[in-house]
Motif scaffolding. Sequence first.
Motif, short mmCIF file in Angstrom:
data_model
loop_
_atom_site.label_atom_id
_atom_site.label_comp_id
_atom_site.label_asym_id
_atom_site.label_seq_id
_atom_site.Cartn_x
_atom_site.Cartn_y
_atom_site.Cartn_z
N SER A 1 -95.70 16.99 20.90
CA SER A 1 -95.75 16.95 19.44
C SER A 1 -96.64 18.05 18.89
N LEU A 2 -97.68 18.42 19.64
CA LEU A 2 -98.53 19.52 19.22
C LEU A 2 -97.75 20.83 19.24
N ILE A 3 -96.96 21.02 20.30
CA ILE A 3 -96.13 22.21 20.39
C ILE A 3 -95.15 22.27 19.23
N SER A 4 -94.60 21.10 18.88
CA SER A 4 -93.67 21.03 17.77
C SER A 4 -94.33 21.43 16.45
N ASP A 5 -95.56 20.95 16.24
CA ASP A 5 -96.29 21.31 15.02
C ASP A 5 -96.59 22.80 14.97
N ALA A 6 -97.00 23.35 16.11
CA ALA A 6 -97.30 24.78 16.16
C ALA A 6 -96.03 25.60 15.95
N THR A 7 -94.92 25.11 16.48
CA THR A 7 -93.65 25.83 16.35
C THR A 7 -93.25 25.98 14.89
N SER A 8 -93.50 24.93 14.10
CA SER A 8 -93.14 25.00 12.68
C SER A 8 -93.90 26.11 11.97
N GLN A 9 -95.09 26.44 12.48
CA GLN A 9 -95.87 27.52 11.89
C GLN A 9 -95.35 28.89 12.33
N VAL A 10 -94.68 28.93 13.47
CA VAL A 10 -94.19 30.20 14.01
C VAL A 10 -92.81 30.55 13.45
N GLU A 11 -92.09 29.55 13.02
CA GLU A 11 -90.70 29.77 12.59
C GLU A 11 -90.58 30.84 11.51
N HIS A 12 -91.50 30.82 10.53
CA HIS A 12 -91.37 31.79 9.43
C HIS A 12 -91.55 33.22 9.94
N ILE A 13 -92.38 33.39 10.98
CA ILE A 13 -92.54 34.72 11.57
C ILE A 13 -91.23 35.16 12.22
N MET A 14 -90.60 34.23 12.94
CA MET A 14 -89.35 34.55 13.61
C MET A 14 -88.24 34.82 12.61
N VAL A 15 -88.20 34.04 11.54
CA VAL A 15 -87.18 34.25 10.51
C VAL A 15 -87.31 35.65 9.91
N ASN A 16 -88.53 36.05 9.60
CA ASN A 16 -88.75 37.39 9.02
C ASN A 16 -88.33 38.49 9.99
N GLN A 17 -88.66 38.32 11.25
CA GLN A 17 -88.29 39.31 12.25
C GLN A 17 -86.77 39.41 12.41
N PHE A 18 -86.10 38.25 12.38
CA PHE A 18 -84.65 38.24 12.51
C PHE A 18 -83.99 38.92 11.30
N LYS A 19 -84.53 38.66 10.11
CA LYS A 19 -83.98 39.27 8.91
C LYS A 19 -84.11 40.78 8.96
N GLN A 20 -85.27 41.27 9.43
CA GLN A 20 -85.48 42.71 9.50
C GLN A 20 -84.50 43.39 10.45
N ARG A 21 -84.07 42.64 11.48
CA ARG A 21 -83.17 43.21 12.47
C ARG A 21 -81.70 42.90 12.17
N GLY A 22 -81.47 42.14 11.10
CA GLY A 22 -80.10 41.80 10.75
C GLY A 22 -79.50 40.73 11.64
#
Length: 226
Positions: free
Chosen positions: A139-160
């Motif tokens: 559950s801790l990993i899950s909570d931390a993952t939610s904080q990382v998602e926005h970073i991944m989303v931004n990176q994916f958008k930049q790369r199309g």
Amino acid sequence: MSTPSDPAARSAPARRDGRLRMTGKQRREQLLDVGRSLFAERGFDATSVEEIAQRAGVSKPVVYEHFGGKEGLYAVVVDREMRSLLEAITGALRSSGHPRELLERAAFALLDYVESSSDGFRILVRDSPVAQATGSFASLISDATSQVEHIMVNQFKQRGFDTKHAPMYAQMLVGMVALTGQWWLDARRPEKAEVAAHLVNLAWNGLSGLEAQPVLSQNPTPRRAG
């Protein structure tokens, strides 16, 4: 006659043997420290209320009075450790900076916690009957993952790239960092900063070379049941 300089000590009544009796708050903190040490050393199942009481120098009813039993004490210990580690990781991710810098800070924050709170981390990575949906390392990993998602989303958008896969990549990234922390808990070599640097090296250089539509080089042959 001199008086104790500690306000808490002044408020605690003296016992007949001359030692100061702990206040309720002081006793609760003592039991938490004792329980944390025993749970890390022996695990939840192998730790008894008798051991907790004996090490704290109190009777069993005192433990029940404060926590209702071993399960209640364990739950408070786990909750404290979860909040402490999650705050360290999410605090690093909320700060400004290049995504690689955020990854470096988050990885270092985890390893720093492992180093400074080894007992607490050892408790978190252990399975326990009372560490379920809201009190487990998963559950801790899950909570931390939610904080990382926005970073991944931004990176994916930049790369199309298609952002629908960003949550999955966030799970992979956080899982890699968390498992490295579990390994380093006992290994302790190389040094913390060097481990973090190598971890980020793999994660970031891997991210920088992501393919938009990855496929396996060979199609695996599925196994037949039976």
